[in-house]
Design an enzyme around this catalytic site. Structure first.
Site, PDB file in Angstrom:
ATOM      1  N   HIS A 136       1.754   4.627  -2.754  1.00 56.63           N
ATOM      2  CA  HIS A 136       1.917   6.066  -2.552  1.00 56.63           C
ATOM      3  C   HIS A 136       3.271   6.531  -3.093  1.00 56.63           C
ATOM      4  CE1 HIS A 136      -1.666   7.040  -0.318  1.00 56.63           C
ATOM      5  NE2 HIS A 136      -1.451   6.112   0.592  1.00 56.63           N
TER       6      HIS A 136
ATOM      7  N   HIS B  79       0.833  -1.200   0.000  1.00 59.64           N
ATOM      8  CA  HIS B  79       0.000   0.000   0.000  1.00 59.64           C
ATOM      9  C   HIS B  79       0.872   1.257   0.000  1.00 59.64           C
ATOM     10  CE1 HIS B  79      -3.673   2.322   1.211  1.00 59.64           C
ATOM     11  NE2 HIS B  79      -2.743   3.126   1.724  1.00 59.64           N
ATOM     12  N   GLU B  80       1.851   1.306   0.899  1.00 58.81           N
ATOM     13  CA  GLU B  80       2.701   2.491   0.973  1.00 58.81           C
ATOM     14  C   GLU B  80       3.595   2.601  -0.253  1.00 58.81           C
ATOM     15  OE1 GLU B  80       2.011   4.756   3.003  1.00 58.81           O
ATOM     16  OE2 GLU B  80       0.644   3.532   4.207  1.00 58.81           O
TER      17      GLU B  80
ATOM     18  N   GLU C 204      -4.410   8.230  -2.876  1.00 60.41           N
ATOM     19  CA  GLU C 204      -4.883   6.954  -2.343  1.00 60.41           C
ATOM     20  C   GLU C 204      -5.240   5.979  -3.455  1.00 60.41           C
ATOM     21  OE1 GLU C 204      -5.664   4.380   0.905  1.00 60.41           O
ATOM     22  OE2 GLU C 204      -4.607   6.311   0.744  1.00 60.41           O
TER      23      GLU C 204
END
EC number: 3.4.17.19
Length: 511
Positions: free
Chosen positions: A280, A276-277, A306
């Site tokens: 980003h 997920h990170e 996001e």
């Protein structure tokens, strides 16, 4: 997969209008100060000893005051006026538009308020960490109330004629009307609630082979995170992985750092957080190098940001083709013998009784978000007092998810957000909706089978390149609605997200 440039050469060339060059030179100083403050924030969350909080608050406060002074000065206003009268191309005009928006939005703010708010945010994060560790909301409540009051004062200074919450919302989503977000929330509730109920009523059980084989130490889990980052081609020379209380990403196209956290009993928690990170970071790394210090070299909004993390987490790392290619790597690190189908099912398990947002599944996650947005708005608008938050939180958890947190640590203290800002949770749901829409557009262009093959084979560069071309490379050139249409050919819609989850979970749970 990150852009190969290493020289920091600006696109603001000598043949650009002099007024435009002057404006962008002034704005670059603002952007560089903000970038420096970002490094101090990262250090506070990752490396700084807890005793450093008072000094860090003063440091960040001084930087924010200097940034505010330069952004809102008369000299900046004069430079903006002159640049707007110059003969500009479309990209130059977009840069000027974004500087104007930020200048006008902040010029009415007293410098003393900017300093006080920044210092309070720094202080609040340490108070929140202590309160969470001690399960002591009462310790955090006065700080939270003070922070709310300062944010309301700031919003009223920006625009006294509109609700403070709406003004705060535009900090993260300047171009997506709050009314449109509320429509999307209603569409999601109408589609997700019955789907979650059907799953809860199904007899299908998806046990995790990874949980059953635990617990796992941090080094083992770190190895798995490093392995998936290698697969994703996260560049060592422009990024790093660390551990923090709440996973986050910080940086720019030259230095995009990510964090994760480890749970001994469930290695998939850290695994999905890491991916997920990375999503980003992929956005930051995909921004054009030669636009650093310009609005066109910065990310657009919290929702668009996001969408990138949700794309890589949900539409890549939670797919069956991904686990067909990666399951043996996971087994090697964790000492398990899971099949690809078992791993795929494990990372997509639906559990409505989960208490923690960042550990929530792909469906119930949005009920966590809606709950937070409702409490957030009620608190900002004065409909509930700070002391009522724990009880209201637990009531809504019971109503929406059928579970009541046994502690405030697992309830209203779990998120870091209220230690810094309000009206910020919406971006997570916007991101999930947009991620599905982008995935649909990508598959329409590249082909469903080819995308699945690329994911299965671990050849992910074409996916990152597609996102860079269609999203990252534009920076803030387009407002959100225009960017979505540029990338997908149509306005933002929840249709693709709802179709995607109905098909995916219908298959997994035999609905």
């Amino acid at each position: 997969m990150a852009p190969p440039q290493t020289d920091l050469e600006s696109t603001v060339t000598d043949d650009a209008p002099e007024a435009y060059r002057d404006l962008m030179d002034r704005y670059a100083r603002v952007a560089n100060l903000e970038s420096g403050a970002g490094v101090l924030y990262w250090d506070q969350q990752v490396m700084m000893p807890t005793g450093g909080t008072p000094a860090r608050g003063k440091q960040l406060s001084a930087l924010s005051a200097t940034t505010h002074e330069k952004l809102t000065s008369d000299a900046m206003a004069d430079a903006l006026d002159a640049a707007e009268d110059a003969d500009l191309n479309d990209e130059q005009a977009a840069n000027v538009r974004e500087v104007r928006r930020r200048h006008d939005r902040n010029r009415s703010l007293p410098e003393e308020l900017v300093e006080e708010l920044t210092e309070q945010q720094s202080h609040s994060q340490q108070v929140w960490q202590d309160a969470k560790a001690d399960d002591d909301f009462a310790h955090f409540a006065p700080t939270l109330e003070t922070l709310r009051d300062l944010h309301v004062e700031r919003a009223e200074a920006i625009d006294p004629d509109r609700p403070a919450y709406e003004v705060m919302y535009e900090d993260g989503e300047p171009y997506l009307p709050l009314e449109r977000l509320e429509e999307i929330f209603e569409e999601l509730k109408a589609g997700l609630v019955p789907l979650i109920e059907d799953i809860a009523d199904s007899a299908v059980d998806l046990p995790s082979p990874f949980v059953a084989a635990g617990p796992y130490d941090d080094d083992t889990q770190r190895g798995l995170s490093d392995a998936v980052l290698d697969l994703l081609a996260y560049p060592d020379d422009r990024g790093r992985l660390d551990v923090s209380a709440h996973p986050f990403t910080s940086g720019n196209q030259f230095d995009a750092r990510i964090t994760t956290r480890f749970k001994p009993e469930d290695p998939m928690d850290a695994f999905t957080a890491t991916v997920h990170e990375f999503g980003h970071a992929s956005y930051e790394l995909g921004l054009p190098d030669d636009r650093f210090g310009e609005p066109l070299g910065a990310s657009l909004s919290s929702g668009v940001h996001e969408s990138q993390s949700r794309f890589w987490e949900n539409h890549v790392a939670r797919t069956e083709p991904f686990w067909e290619g990666f399951v043996e790597e996971a087994n090697d690190h964790l000492g398990t013998d899971a099949t690809a189908r078992e791993a795929y099912a494990a990372v997509n398990q639906i559990y409505p009784d989960n208490l923690i947002r960042v550990e929530a599944d792909e469906l119930t996650y949005h009920l966590h978000i809606i709950l937070r947005c409702e409490i957030d708005r009620a608190f900002v608008e004065g409909d509930i007092g700070v002391d009522e938050i724990p009880a209201v939180w637990n009531e809504k958890m019971d109503d929406y998810l059928g579970v009541v947190p046994p502690t405030d640590t697992d309830g209203c203290l779990q998120d870091i957000h209220w230690s810094s800002r309000f009206a910020a949770f919406q971006g997570y749901t916007i991101g999930s909706v947009l991620a599905a829409q982008l995935d649909h557009a990508m598959r329409a262009e590249l082909g469903d089978d080819r995308v699945d093959d690329l994911i299965r084979e671990g050849d992910l560069e074409p996916l990152w390149e597609w996102m860079t071309e269609n999203v990252h490379s534009h920076g803030r050139r387009y407002p959100t609605d225009e960017l979505v249409e540029e990338a997908t050919g149509e306005p933002l819609t929840a249709e693709y997200f709802l179709d995607y989850v109905e098909e995916k979970f219908g298959d997994l749970y035999d609905l």
